[in-house]
Design a protein around this motif. Structure first.
Motif, PDB file in Angstrom:
ATOM      1  N   LEU A 152     -13.757   6.040  15.219  1.00 61.25           N
ATOM      2  CA  LEU A 152     -14.439   5.731  15.948  1.00 61.25           C
ATOM      3  C   LEU A 152     -14.467   3.748  16.099  1.00 61.25           C
ATOM      4  O   LEU A 152     -14.447   3.318  17.265  1.00 61.25           O
ATOM      5  CB  LEU A 152     -15.725   5.902  15.487  1.00 61.25           C
ATOM      6  N   ALA A 153     -13.640   2.746  15.268  1.00 55.30           N
ATOM      7  CA  ALA A 153     -13.738   1.882  15.253  1.00 55.30           C
ATOM      8  C   ALA A 153     -12.334   1.406  16.253  1.00 55.30           C
ATOM      9  O   ALA A 153     -12.382   0.091  16.394  1.00 55.30           O
ATOM     10  CB  ALA A 153     -13.624   1.147  13.994  1.00 55.30           C
ATOM     11  N   ILE A 154     -11.292   2.411  16.296  1.00 52.46           N
ATOM     12  CA  ILE A 154     -10.305   1.747  17.077  1.00 52.46           C
ATOM     13  C   ILE A 154     -10.540   2.664  18.616  1.00 52.46           C
ATOM     14  O   ILE A 154     -11.358   3.256  19.627  1.00 52.46           O
ATOM     15  CB  ILE A 154      -8.882   3.178  16.602  1.00 52.46           C
ATOM     16  N   ASP A 155     -10.065   0.760  19.370  1.00 50.97           N
ATOM     17  CA  ASP A 155      -9.936   1.176  21.140  1.00 50.97           C
ATOM     18  C   ASP A 155      -8.880   1.449  21.470  1.00 50.97           C
ATOM     19  O   ASP A 155      -7.822   1.199  21.007  1.00 50.97           O
ATOM     20  CB  ASP A 155      -9.667  -0.674  20.880  1.00 50.97           C
ATOM     21  N   ALA A 156      -9.331   3.321  21.724  1.00 53.13           N
ATOM     22  CA  ALA A 156      -8.129   4.075  22.171  1.00 53.13           C
ATOM     23  C   ALA A 156      -7.235   3.598  23.148  1.00 53.13           C
ATOM     24  O   ALA A 156      -5.637   3.811  23.709  1.00 53.13           O
ATOM     25  CB  ALA A 156      -8.728   5.429  22.669  1.00 53.13           C
ATOM     26  N   GLU A 157      -7.743   2.307  24.278  1.00 53.54           N
ATOM     27  CA  GLU A 157      -6.657   1.829  24.803  1.00 53.54           C
ATOM     28  C   GLU A 157      -5.883   1.132  24.434  1.00 53.54           C
ATOM     29  O   GLU A 157      -4.796   1.632  24.561  1.00 53.54           O
ATOM     30  CB  GLU A 157      -7.992   0.864  26.109  1.00 53.54           C
ATOM     31  N   GLN A 158      -6.448   0.080  23.387  1.00 52.62           N
ATOM     32  CA  GLN A 158      -5.474  -0.624  22.708  1.00 52.62           C
ATOM     33  C   GLN A 158      -4.767  -0.013  22.073  1.00 52.62           C
ATOM     34  O   GLN A 158      -3.378  -0.399  21.791  1.00 52.62           O
ATOM     35  CB  GLN A 158      -6.586  -1.414  22.375  1.00 52.62           C
ATOM     36  N   PHE A 159      -4.652   1.225  22.048  1.00 51.00           N
ATOM     37  CA  PHE A 159      -3.897   1.793  20.595  1.00 51.00           C
ATOM     38  C   PHE A 159      -3.949   3.444  20.890  1.00 51.00           C
ATOM     39  O   PHE A 159      -5.273   4.389  20.029  1.00 51.00           O
ATOM     40  CB  PHE A 159      -4.766   1.400  19.207  1.00 51.00           C
ATOM     41  N   PRO A 160      -3.729   3.186  21.948  1.00 51.22           N
ATOM     42  CA  PRO A 160      -3.102   5.075  21.923  1.00 51.22           C
ATOM     43  C   PRO A 160      -2.888   6.043  21.101  1.00 51.22           C
ATOM     44  O   PRO A 160      -2.702   7.351  21.602  1.00 51.22           O
ATOM     45  CB  PRO A 160      -1.953   4.881  23.320  1.00 51.22           C
ATOM     46  N   TRP A 161      -2.597   5.767  20.009  1.00 55.16           N
ATOM     47  CA  TRP A 161      -1.603   6.475  18.882  1.00 55.16           C
ATOM     48  C   TRP A 161      -2.317   5.778  17.937  1.00 55.16           C
ATOM     49  O   TRP A 161      -2.819   4.669  17.681  1.00 55.16           O
ATOM     50  CB  TRP A 161      -0.470   6.624  19.056  1.00 55.16           C
ATOM     51  N   THR A 162      -2.668   6.660  16.847  1.00 53.29           N
ATOM     52  CA  THR A 162      -3.008   6.136  15.492  1.00 53.29           C
ATOM     53  C   THR A 162      -2.062   6.657  14.581  1.00 53.29           C
ATOM     54  O   THR A 162      -2.032   8.557  14.705  1.00 53.29           O
ATOM     55  CB  THR A 162      -4.139   6.552  15.085  1.00 53.29           C
ATOM     56  N   LEU A 163      -1.399   5.836  13.402  1.00 50.82           N
ATOM     57  CA  LEU A 163      -1.121   6.819  12.216  1.00 50.82           C
ATOM     58  C   LEU A 163      -1.683   6.638  10.796  1.00 50.82           C
ATOM     59  O   LEU A 163      -2.275   5.162  11.053  1.00 50.82           O
ATOM     60  CB  LEU A 163       0.601   5.835  12.235  1.00 50.82           C
ATOM     61  N   VAL A 164      -1.887   7.641  10.788  1.00 50.71           N
ATOM     62  CA  VAL A 164      -2.660   7.739   9.472  1.00 50.71           C
ATOM     63  C   VAL A 164      -2.282   7.606   7.976  1.00 50.71           C
ATOM     64  O   VAL A 164      -1.125   9.037   8.177  1.00 50.71           O
ATOM     65  CB  VAL A 164      -3.941   9.253   9.859  1.00 50.71           C
ATOM     66  N   HIS A 165      -2.117   6.962   7.156  1.00 51.57           N
ATOM     67  CA  HIS A 165      -1.563   7.419   5.949  1.00 51.57           C
ATOM     68  C   HIS A 165      -2.699   7.398   4.249  1.00 51.57           C
ATOM     69  O   HIS A 165      -3.565   6.285   4.426  1.00 51.57           O
ATOM     70  CB  HIS A 165      -0.220   5.844   5.522  1.00 51.57           C
ATOM     71  N   ASP A 166      -1.841   7.889   3.830  1.00 45.94           N
ATOM     72  CA  ASP A 166      -2.686   8.356   2.715  1.00 45.94           C
ATOM     73  C   ASP A 166      -2.798   6.632   1.370  1.00 45.94           C
ATOM     74  O   ASP A 166      -0.999   5.833   0.918  1.00 45.94           O
ATOM     75  CB  ASP A 166      -2.422   8.908   1.056  1.00 45.94           C
ATOM     76  N   ALA A 167      -3.667   5.836   1.036  1.00 45.65           N
ATOM     77  CA  ALA A 167      -3.864   5.189   0.135  1.00 45.65           C
ATOM     78  C   ALA A 167      -2.731   4.839  -0.898  1.00 45.65           C
ATOM     79  O   ALA A 167      -2.334   4.464  -1.798  1.00 45.65           O
ATOM     80  CB  ALA A 167      -5.525   4.431  -0.021  1.00 45.65           C
ATOM     81  N   ALA A 168      -2.806   6.694  -1.376  1.00 42.43           N
ATOM     82  CA  ALA A 168      -2.668   6.776  -2.698  1.00 42.43           C
ATOM     83  C   ALA A 168      -0.840   7.763  -2.729  1.00 42.43           C
ATOM     84  O   ALA A 168       0.091   7.413  -3.737  1.00 42.43           O
ATOM     85  CB  ALA A 168      -3.494   7.984  -3.943  1.00 42.43           C
ATOM     86  N   ARG A 169       0.042   6.632  -0.912  1.00 40.05           N
ATOM     87  CA  ARG A 169       1.677   7.420  -1.543  1.00 40.05           C
ATOM     88  C   ARG A 169       2.027   5.281  -1.123  1.00 40.05           C
ATOM     89  O   ARG A 169       2.403   5.251   0.028  1.00 40.05           O
ATOM     90  CB  ARG A 169       1.729   8.125   0.116  1.00 40.05           C
ATOM     91  N   PRO A 170       2.457   4.907  -2.046  1.00 41.49           N
ATOM     92  CA  PRO A 170       2.370   3.798  -1.668  1.00 41.49           C
ATOM     93  C   PRO A 170       4.295   3.696  -1.828  1.00 41.49           C
ATOM     94  O   PRO A 170       5.070   2.843  -1.277  1.00 41.49           O
ATOM     95  CB  PRO A 170       2.362   2.967  -3.684  1.00 41.49           C
ATOM     96  N   LEU A 171       4.904   4.806  -2.065  1.00 47.02           N
ATOM     97  CA  LEU A 171       6.449   4.811  -1.902  1.00 47.02           C
ATOM     98  C   LEU A 171       7.348   5.016  -0.631  1.00 47.02           C
ATOM     99  O   LEU A 171       8.301   5.694  -0.853  1.00 47.02           O
ATOM    100  CB  LEU A 171       6.415   5.695  -3.322  1.00 47.02           C
ATOM    101  N   VAL A 172       6.539   5.593   0.500  1.00 49.85           N
ATOM    102  CA  VAL A 172       6.825   5.659   1.220  1.00 49.85           C
ATOM    103  C   VAL A 172       8.165   4.837   1.927  1.00 49.85           C
ATOM    104  O   VAL A 172       8.095   3.558   2.134  1.00 49.85           O
ATOM    105  CB  VAL A 172       5.673   6.389   2.830  1.00 49.85           C
ATOM    106  N   GLN A 173       9.064   5.771   2.785  1.00 44.78           N
ATOM    107  CA  GLN A 173      10.110   5.247   3.098  1.00 44.78           C
ATOM    108  C   GLN A 173       9.607   4.360   4.458  1.00 44.78           C
ATOM    109  O   GLN A 173       9.717   5.183   5.195  1.00 44.78           O
ATOM    110  CB  GLN A 173      11.522   5.883   2.669  1.00 44.78           C
ATOM    111  N   LEU A 174      10.704   3.281   4.695  1.00 44.89           N
ATOM    112  CA  LEU A 174       9.926   2.841   6.438  1.00 44.89           C
ATOM    113  C   LEU A 174      10.712   3.560   7.225  1.00 44.89           C
ATOM    114  O   LEU A 174      10.388   3.379   8.138  1.00 44.89           O
ATOM    115  CB  LEU A 174      10.558   1.182   6.221  1.00 44.89           C
ATOM    116  N   SER A 175      12.384   4.215   7.185  1.00 47.17           N
ATOM    117  CA  SER A 175      13.280   5.123   7.508  1.00 47.17           C
ATOM    118  C   SER A 175      12.840   6.292   8.180  1.00 47.17           C
ATOM    119  O   SER A 175      12.427   6.472   8.986  1.00 47.17           O
ATOM    120  CB  SER A 175      13.871   5.339   6.977  1.00 47.17           C
ATOM    121  N   ASP A 176      11.882   6.601   7.258  1.00 46.19           N
ATOM    122  CA  ASP A 176      10.747   7.850   7.301  1.00 46.19           C
ATOM    123  C   ASP A 176       9.819   7.531   8.267  1.00 46.19           C
ATOM    124  O   ASP A 176       9.563   8.492   9.085  1.00 46.19           O
ATOM    125  CB  ASP A 176      11.016   8.927   5.701  1.00 46.19           C
ATOM    126  N   ILE A 177       9.168   6.720   7.945  1.00 48.11           N
ATOM    127  CA  ILE A 177       7.715   6.275   8.828  1.00 48.11           C
ATOM    128  C   ILE A 177       8.153   6.404  10.895  1.00 48.11           C
ATOM    129  O   ILE A 177       7.549   6.436  11.115  1.00 48.11           O
ATOM    130  CB  ILE A 177       6.905   5.117   8.762  1.00 48.11           C
TER     131      ILE A 177
END
Length: 230
Positions: free
Chosen positions: A89-114
């Motif tokens: 609700l705080a995101i301007d959908a026109e400026q940001f048409p896509w939103t990526l949601v990530h768990d705070a407790a997943r610090p090991l995710v690889q940038l290549s996977d993202i």
């Protein structure tokens, strides 16, 4: 394409049995949240990171992250889905048409996977999630409430996946799906479950199995080990 990054981090993490929420436990001289946020902010698409935090969070203002101009704090809710919706609700959908949601407790995710997730979703126009194929034999437990848990059946694993994060969806579609699902009293465990309930397709993008979520005390020790090997 500019993508909004959203981390729901209003939970208390009671299963960690710690003196503070798990996102503020320390790994390699930084909090779990700082490791996770830094990973997302490395992406060239990350012009803005929305953090859904508890309104009474006393820890975040003490972090250098709080002074990063790319970070926008919003008030999170009682459940994860409530926090994600608050962020959307705080995101301007026109400026940001896509939103990526990530768990705070997943610090090991690889940038290549993202990177793979983003490329697959933007190319197809369909949202998706990182996921890992189930490798272990899966058992469904009995529903008895007393005595030891018993196996009710063995579940075929060939089409089963562990749902991971990040999860990436069109901002408007995800916001609408979450609003309608929560209003209908549907149990929402991740963004994909809201999109599935609303009838939207969800891609499965294979991700590394070491993208673990810190939930139990032993997970923190394992995360420290992985960070030391990096």
């Amino acid at each position: 394409m500019t993508i909004a990054m959203l981390i729901p981090a209003a939970g208390v993490g009671s299963r960690m049995q710690a003196d503070r929420p798990k996102q503020y436990l320390t790994l390699a001289n930084q909090t779990v949240l700082e490791h996770t946020a830094a990973k997302l902010l490395t992406l060239p698409e990350a012009r803005r990171l929305f953090l859904a935090l508890s309104p009474n969070d006393p820890y975040f203002p003490t972090l250098p992250l709080a002074k990063d101009p790319r970070v926008c704090r919003v008030a999170g809710g009682a459940e994860r889905a409530d926090s994600v919706l608050a962020g959307l609700l705080a995101i301007d959908a026109e400026q940001f048409p896509w939103t990526l949601v990530h768990d705070a407790a997943r610090p090991l995710v690889q940038l290549s996977d993202i990177r793979q997730l983003i490329e697959a979703c933007l190319q197809s126009g369909t949202g998706g999630i990182l996921a890992s194929p189930v490798r272990d034999t899966m058992k469904r437990g009995s529903t008895q409430t007393q005595g030891p848990s018993l196996v009710a059946e063995t579940v075929e694993r060939r089409q089963l996946w562990h749902a991971l994060t990040p999860q990436l969806f069109p901002t408007v579609l995800l916001r609408d799906a979450l609003q309608r699902a929560l209003a209908a009293g549907v149990a929402i465990t991740d963004e994909a479950s809201a999109m599935e309930w609303a009838g939207h397709p969800v891609q499965l993008i294979p991700g590394r199995a070491d993208n673990l979520k810190i939930t139990q005390p032993e997970d923190l020790a394992l995360a420290r080990f992985y960070l030391e090997q990096a």
